[in-house]
Design a protein around this motif. Structure first.
Motif, mmCIF file in Angstrom:
data_model
loop_
_atom_site.group_PDB
_atom_site.id
_atom_site.type_symbol
_atom_site.label_atom_id
_atom_site.label_comp_id
_atom_site.label_asym_id
_atom_site.label_seq_id
_atom_site.Cartn_x
_atom_site.Cartn_y
_atom_site.Cartn_z
ATOM 1 N N GLU A 135 -15.739 -36.933 9.842
ATOM 2 C CA GLU A 135 -16.316 -37.611 8.801
ATOM 3 C C GLU A 135 -15.321 -38.324 7.897
ATOM 4 O OE1 GLU A 135 -19.229 -35.343 6.228
ATOM 5 O OE2 GLU A 135 -18.977 -33.741 7.495
ATOM 6 N N GLU A 136 -15.845 -39.217 7.018
ATOM 7 C CA GLU A 136 -14.837 -39.971 6.205
ATOM 8 C C GLU A 136 -15.479 -39.473 4.661
ATOM 9 O OE1 GLU A 136 -13.049 -43.786 6.424
ATOM 10 O OE2 GLU A 136 -14.132 -44.061 8.732
ATOM 11 N N LYS A 137 -14.464 -39.357 4.006
ATOM 12 C CA LYS A 137 -14.760 -38.794 2.553
ATOM 13 C C LYS A 137 -13.969 -39.708 1.473
ATOM 14 C CE LYS A 137 -16.705 -34.675 3.541
ATOM 15 N NZ LYS A 137 -17.803 -34.173 3.255
ATOM 16 N N ALA A 138 -14.750 -39.729 0.135
ATOM 17 C CA ALA A 138 -14.083 -40.832 -0.778
ATOM 18 C C ALA A 138 -13.940 -39.571 -1.921
ATOM 19 C CB ALA A 138 -14.884 -41.836 -1.252
ATOM 20 N N GLY B 175 -17.012 -37.115 -1.911
ATOM 21 C CA GLY B 175 -18.197 -36.778 -1.066
ATOM 22 C C GLY B 175 -18.172 -37.819 0.070
ATOM 23 N N THR B 176 -19.056 -37.555 0.850
ATOM 24 C CA THR B 176 -19.078 -38.255 2.402
ATOM 25 C C THR B 176 -19.282 -39.793 2.357
ATOM 26 O OG1 THR B 176 -19.471 -36.318 3.359
ATOM 27 C CG2 THR B 176 -19.990 -38.373 4.600
ATOM 28 N N ILE B 177 -18.696 -40.744 3.168
ATOM 29 C CA ILE B 177 -19.033 -41.863 2.940
ATOM 30 C C ILE B 177 -20.258 -42.422 4.110
ATOM 31 C CG2 ILE B 177 -18.120 -44.383 3.604
ATOM 32 C CD1 ILE B 177 -15.281 -43.052 2.849
ATOM 33 N N GLU B 178 -21.309 -42.920 3.315
ATOM 34 C CA GLU B 178 -22.310 -43.086 4.205
ATOM 35 C C GLU B 178 -22.245 -44.495 5.174
ATOM 36 O OE1 GLU B 178 -25.540 -43.567 1.446
ATOM 37 O OE2 GLU B 178 -25.546 -41.314 0.653
ATOM 38 N N HIS C 155 -9.095 -26.458 7.033
ATOM 39 C CA HIS C 155 -8.452 -25.152 6.891
ATOM 40 C C HIS C 155 -9.125 -23.949 7.819
ATOM 41 C CE1 HIS C 155 -5.054 -26.606 4.815
ATOM 42 N NE2 HIS C 155 -5.778 -26.818 3.976
ATOM 43 N N GLU C 156 -10.596 -24.069 7.471
ATOM 44 C CA GLU C 156 -11.608 -23.106 8.092
ATOM 45 C C GLU C 156 -12.392 -23.522 9.153
ATOM 46 O OE1 GLU C 156 -13.052 -22.643 4.177
ATOM 47 O OE2 GLU C 156 -11.139 -21.713 3.370
ATOM 48 N N LYS C 157 -12.382 -24.752 9.284
ATOM 49 C CA LYS C 157 -13.640 -25.333 10.372
ATOM 50 C C LYS C 157 -12.772 -26.142 11.445
ATOM 51 C CE LYS C 157 -17.273 -25.364 6.735
ATOM 52 N NZ LYS C 157 -17.975 -26.166 6.050
ATOM 53 N N PRO C 158 -13.450 -26.274 12.664
ATOM 54 C CA PRO C 158 -12.713 -27.153 13.568
ATOM 55 C C PRO C 158 -12.903 -28.574 13.241
ATOM 56 C CG PRO C 158 -14.488 -25.984 14.692
ATOM 57 C CD PRO C 158 -14.356 -25.390 13.204
ATOM 58 N N LYS C 159 -12.845 -29.149 12.248
ATOM 59 C CA LYS C 159 -13.013 -30.414 12.086
ATOM 60 C C LYS C 159 -11.976 -31.076 11.181
ATOM 61 C CE LYS C 159 -16.944 -30.105 9.938
ATOM 62 N NZ LYS C 159 -18.491 -30.364 9.178
ATOM 63 N N ALA C 160 -12.107 -32.581 11.077
ATOM 64 C CA ALA C 160 -10.948 -33.239 10.359
ATOM 65 C C ALA C 160 -11.920 -34.279 9.623
ATOM 66 C CB ALA C 160 -9.865 -33.758 11.283
ATOM 67 N N TYR C 161 -11.079 -34.806 8.481
ATOM 68 C CA TYR C 161 -11.756 -35.891 7.621
ATOM 69 C C TYR C 161 -10.803 -36.849 7.553
ATOM 70 C CZ TYR C 161 -14.970 -31.846 6.391
ATOM 71 O OH TYR C 161 -16.012 -30.957 6.223
ATOM 72 N N ARG C 162 -11.333 -38.038 7.423
ATOM 73 C CA ARG C 162 -10.587 -39.291 6.996
ATOM 74 C C ARG C 162 -10.726 -39.239 5.395
ATOM 75 N NH1 ARG C 162 -10.915 -42.856 10.539
ATOM 76 N NH2 ARG C 162 -9.218 -42.365 11.547
ATOM 77 N N ARG C 163 -9.578 -39.012 4.564
ATOM 78 C CA ARG C 163 -9.960 -39.104 3.172
ATOM 79 C C ARG C 163 -9.343 -40.363 2.476
ATOM 80 N NH1 ARG C 163 -6.780 -33.706 1.017
ATOM 81 N NH2 ARG C 163 -5.422 -34.948 1.792
#
Length: 143
Positions: free
Chosen positions: A8-11, A42-45, A81-89
């Motif tokens: 996901e991408e987040k702003a 939050g998440t970029i739509e 840190h707790e889930k197997p996912k990464a975000y573009r921030r």
């Protein structure tokens, strides 16, 4: 930790105001006490650019709609840190002319936090630790 693919991408919004000759950062406490002190984000739509997303997220999460400036600060990839996912921030610095020192806002929008009430207040930048590495670029704030 093994780097995960970006899911996901987040702003993220560092919102500041000038008060009594010092700059203050807007933060909130989530209804879930374990969530820590945070900044609006939050998440970029689909179809949104990061700048549009940060303005929408701030409006939904805090009720603020007017800003003197909006400036991009940094973009990175962050491994959860707790889930197997990464975000573009995508981090932004927004300057607001807000006179309220503290308020509560019921989150709007389509996210999982819709209807949750956040308690907003101002702190000196860097004076408290933000949850989930949200303070990684706090030193880049300048007015």
């Amino acid at each position: 930790m093994i780097d995960q693919p970006v899911t996901e991408e987040k702003a993220y919004a560092y919102i500041t105001r000038k008060a009594a000759q010092t700059h203050q950062l807007l933060v909130f406490e989530h209804a879930n006490e374990d969530a820590g002190v945070q900044v609006p984000k939050g998440t970029i739509e689909d179809g949104e650019i990061p700048r549009e997303a940060v303005v929408r997220e701030v409006r939904e999460e805090s009720g603020l709609t007017e800003f003197d400036s909006i400036r991009p600060l940094s973009t990175d990839v962050w491994n959860h840190h707790e889930k197997p996912k990464a975000y573009r921030r995508h981090f932004f610095h927004l300057v607001a002319d807000e006179t309220r020192d503290e308020w509560r806002h019921r989150v709007t929008g389509n996210g999982e936090d819709n209807g949750v009430i956040y308690r907003y207040f101002w702190v000196r930048p860097g004076s408290c630790s933000l949850a989930r590495d949200m303070d990684d670029y706090i030193e880049r704030i300048s007015d």
